[in-house]
Design a protein around this motif. Sequence first.
Motif, mmCIF file in Angstrom:
data_model
loop_
_atom_site.group_PDB
_atom_site.id
_atom_site.type_symbol
_atom_site.label_atom_id
_atom_site.label_comp_id
_atom_site.label_asym_id
_atom_site.label_seq_id
_atom_site.Cartn_x
_atom_site.Cartn_y
_atom_site.Cartn_z
ATOM 1 N N TRP A 33 55.082 25.148 2.021
ATOM 2 C CA TRP A 33 56.356 24.440 1.890
ATOM 3 C C TRP A 33 56.164 22.940 1.641
ATOM 4 N N GLY A 93 56.616 25.541 10.612
ATOM 5 C CA GLY A 93 55.288 25.651 11.208
ATOM 6 C C GLY A 93 54.222 24.849 10.474
ATOM 7 N N TRP A 117 46.110 29.800 10.478
ATOM 8 C CA TRP A 117 46.414 31.228 10.681
ATOM 9 C C TRP A 117 47.469 31.697 9.663
ATOM 10 N N ALA A 171 62.089 24.938 10.285
ATOM 11 C CA ALA A 171 61.123 25.135 11.383
ATOM 12 C C ALA A 171 59.978 25.967 10.825
ATOM 13 N N ALA A 183 41.902 27.037 12.746
ATOM 14 C CA ALA A 183 42.311 26.105 13.804
ATOM 15 C C ALA A 183 43.493 26.650 14.596
ATOM 16 N N ALA A 240 58.259 29.990 16.922
ATOM 17 C CA ALA A 240 58.652 29.600 18.281
ATOM 18 C C ALA A 240 59.868 28.669 18.255
ATOM 19 N N THR A 252 49.756 34.732 9.801
ATOM 20 C CA THR A 252 50.987 34.806 10.600
ATOM 21 C C THR A 252 52.209 34.349 9.805
ATOM 22 N N GLY A 257 49.760 24.508 26.379
ATOM 23 C CA GLY A 257 51.213 24.624 26.541
ATOM 24 C C GLY A 257 51.963 23.476 25.897
ATOM 25 N N GLU A 313 55.917 22.446 14.558
ATOM 26 C CA GLU A 313 54.584 22.033 14.086
ATOM 27 C C GLU A 313 54.590 21.543 12.644
ATOM 28 N N LEU A 365 51.800 22.319 22.761
ATOM 29 C CA LEU A 365 52.302 22.595 21.401
ATOM 30 C C LEU A 365 53.634 23.341 21.485
ATOM 31 N N LYS A 410 62.084 33.731 1.498
ATOM 32 C CA LYS A 410 61.100 32.648 1.406
ATOM 33 C C LYS A 410 61.720 31.390 0.808
ATOM 34 N N PHE A 452 53.393 32.963 17.528
ATOM 35 C CA PHE A 452 53.686 32.975 18.975
ATOM 36 C C PHE A 452 52.921 34.144 19.621
HETATM 37 C C1 LIG Z 1 45.108 31.251 18.258
HETATM 38 C C2 LIG Z 1 46.250 30.364 18.703
HETATM 39 C C3 LIG Z 1 46.444 30.092 20.040
HETATM 40 C C4 LIG Z 1 47.469 29.249 20.447
HETATM 41 N N1 LIG Z 1 47.627 29.009 21.777
HETATM 42 C C5 LIG Z 1 48.623 28.193 22.174
HETATM 43 C C6 LIG Z 1 48.829 27.955 23.562
HETATM 44 O O1 LIG Z 1 48.144 28.530 24.410
HETATM 45 N N2 LIG Z 1 49.813 27.095 23.923
HETATM 46 C C7 LIG Z 1 50.581 26.445 23.005
HETATM 47 O O2 LIG Z 1 51.448 25.658 23.380
HETATM 48 N N3 LIG Z 1 50.444 26.690 21.683
HETATM 49 C C8 LIG Z 1 49.482 27.538 21.260
HETATM 50 N N4 LIG Z 1 49.323 27.775 19.928
HETATM 51 C C9 LIG Z 1 50.154 27.023 18.953
HETATM 52 C C10 LIG Z 1 51.572 27.567 18.830
HETATM 53 O O3 LIG Z 1 51.553 28.952 18.631
HETATM 54 C C11 LIG Z 1 52.242 26.856 17.645
HETATM 55 O O4 LIG Z 1 52.166 25.459 17.830
HETATM 56 C C12 LIG Z 1 53.711 27.258 17.524
HETATM 57 O O5 LIG Z 1 53.793 28.638 17.237
HETATM 58 C C13 LIG Z 1 54.399 26.477 16.406
HETATM 59 O O6 LIG Z 1 55.727 26.942 16.324
HETATM 60 P P1 LIG Z 1 56.618 26.634 15.042
HETATM 61 O O7 LIG Z 1 57.900 27.350 15.270
HETATM 62 O O8 LIG Z 1 56.637 25.203 14.751
HETATM 63 O O9 LIG Z 1 55.825 27.318 13.833
HETATM 64 P P2 LIG Z 1 55.369 28.833 13.647
HETATM 65 O O10 LIG Z 1 55.343 29.552 14.929
HETATM 66 O O11 LIG Z 1 54.114 28.736 12.862
HETATM 67 O O12 LIG Z 1 56.535 29.457 12.760
HETATM 68 C C14 LIG Z 1 56.797 29.054 11.433
HETATM 69 C C15 LIG Z 1 57.568 30.171 10.732
HETATM 70 O O13 LIG Z 1 57.949 29.704 9.427
HETATM 71 C C16 LIG Z 1 57.786 30.738 8.510
HETATM 72 N N5 LIG Z 1 57.619 30.155 7.163
HETATM 73 C C17 LIG Z 1 56.611 29.391 6.701
HETATM 74 N N6 LIG Z 1 56.802 29.070 5.412
HETATM 75 C C18 LIG Z 1 57.992 29.636 5.058
HETATM 76 C C19 LIG Z 1 58.758 29.650 3.857
HETATM 77 N N7 LIG Z 1 58.349 29.016 2.728
HETATM 78 N N8 LIG Z 1 59.928 30.301 3.848
HETATM 79 C C20 LIG Z 1 60.392 30.955 4.970
HETATM 80 N N9 LIG Z 1 59.697 31.005 6.119
HETATM 81 C C21 LIG Z 1 58.503 30.341 6.164
HETATM 82 C C22 LIG Z 1 56.562 31.484 8.977
HETATM 83 O O14 LIG Z 1 56.529 32.812 8.498
HETATM 84 C C23 LIG Z 1 56.716 31.413 10.505
HETATM 85 O O15 LIG Z 1 57.367 32.534 11.031
HETATM 86 C C24 LIG Z 1 48.325 28.651 19.490
HETATM 87 C C25 LIG Z 1 48.164 28.947 18.132
HETATM 88 C C26 LIG Z 1 47.129 29.799 17.735
HETATM 89 C C27 LIG Z 1 46.955 30.102 16.266
#
Ligand SMILES: Cc1cc2nc3c(=O)[nH]c(=O)nc-3n(C[C@H](O)[C@H](O)[C@H](O)COP(=O)(O)OP(=O)(O)OC[C@H]3O[C@@H](n4cnc5c(N)ncnc54)[C@H](O)[C@@H]3O)c2cc1C
Length: 394
Positions: A174, A161, A165, A159, A335, A12, A168, A374, A364, A376, A132, A41
């Motif tokens: 990392w 995460g 899960w 970014a 979680a 995201a 995903t 919403g 995250e 997060l 990666k 996402f």
């Molecule tokens: C079941 C569920 C329901 C949810 N519902 C909601 C909701 O209703 N509202 C809300 O606000 N949030 C919700 N969330 C949380 C929200 O989806 C996350 O907080 C958000 O996606 C985090 O975004 P991010 O970009 O920080 O990380 P992520 O979306 O986790 O993306 C991280 C990316 O980094 C990549 N990555 C990881 N390690 C490496 C590496 N070593 N090298 C290269 N790439 C790597 C991964 O492949 C991933 O694509 C929910 C989550 C889940 C699991």
Amino acid sequence: MAEKVNIIGAGAAGVFLAVLLSQKGIASTVYDANVAAGRKFLVAGGGGLNITHSEPAESFIHKYTPAAFLKPAFDRYSNLTFMQWLEDLGFSLYTGSSGRVFPSKNDKPIALLNRLIQKAEAGGATFSFQHKLTQVAANGCILETPTGLKEIKGPIVYALGGASWRVTGSTGEWLSLFQSAGCETEDFAASNCQFLVDWPSSFLQAHEGKPLKNTRFSCGTYHTLGEAVITRNGIEGSGVYPLSPAIRHQLLSGKATLLLDLLPLVTSDELVQRLSRGEGPLSKRILSTTSLSRTQLALVKAFTSKEVFQHPTQVAQRIKQLPIIITSTGTIDDAISTTGGLALSEIDETFRLIRFNQAHAIGEMLAYDAPTGGYLLQSCFTMAATVAQQFYAT
Ligand SMILES: Cc1cc2nc3c(=O)[nH]c(=O)nc-3n(C[C@H](O)[C@H](O)[C@H](O)COP(=O)(O)OP(=O)(O)OC[C@H]3O[C@@H](n4cnc5c(N)ncnc54)[C@H](O)[C@@H]3O)c2cc1C
């Protein structure tokens, strides 16, 4: 104009950052270990994509633990700014009765994600999957790709995460890379998760999967009003998720106490009056004079002696303050989110990594906590917008 920005992680936060940069004509490459963008996402969208919340800015910021590190970013880019941005791009939104904000029914999560990716690509972003991150250092990082190792220099935004899960792609692996680079980290812990309770087996047999609606949940000085579900191993749901930080804090001493008020709209005095009226067993009077469900009544009985059930005042007290002992959180992988990750001491208020050159970290992967609803996703978007503004300025 800023040179090309390298974004590591196409979740995201990473995708949103790429779109914002593209809108200002700044090129980016988004790298991800996975084979596609935004897998978590899309999982989040499985139950209806609750993309942000309509709560006013003054109280919105207090949903985060801690909140101070996000305050300057939210002052610049709030939930309202984000909602307006989405609408300007042609997405329509609706706000549920709880204040949660969703894309309109016509914009399925996958369609929304694809349109954001198209917007990013149209403005100069490219996406490279199966890349990666395997090493980080002050001056750059190394990615493992299908054709060998690739060294990245220049502006980098991590970014990556959290650690729930894993399917995903959000594995949290990392963390050790940043530790090796001398960064402070915090262990991951489950948040917005199931909390484990030793239910009496007779109660579980009859009530597993049943909801506790309209309940006030408290842990220490924190309270929420909402709903939770009785699960085989414990309790989970939107009513208890916001208490995650308080529950985890109490669990440090071995166990946590969740206090349930099963009739929050009825005062204790009123309840005692109702239960004191009429004839027959108290259980029957409870069901006939209050809105307590059979599951709620069974829950009170499961944790209350038969002697107490002879006295309206004592039963009323249990209904208004029923302690449930939590023994642990559920697993990290199940979680909704994790807390822990890169310590907040590693970043400044613009999410710049203070030990590194030209590097930021958002989303995250940082060690903070937020409830679902919403908050997060909004924090990911707000952090991405703050970092994007750094590049507009250069
Ligand atoms: C079941 C569920 C329901 C949810 N519902 C909601 C909701 O209703 N509202 C809300 O606000 N949030 C919700 N969330 C949380 C929200 O989806 C996350 O907080 C958000 O996606 C985090 O975004 P991010 O970009 O920080 O990380 P992520 O979306 O986790 O993306 C991280 C990316 O980094 C990549 N990555 C990881 N390690 C490496 C590496 N070593 N090298 C290269 N790439 C790597 C991964 O492949 C991933 O694509 C929910 C989550 C889940 C699991």
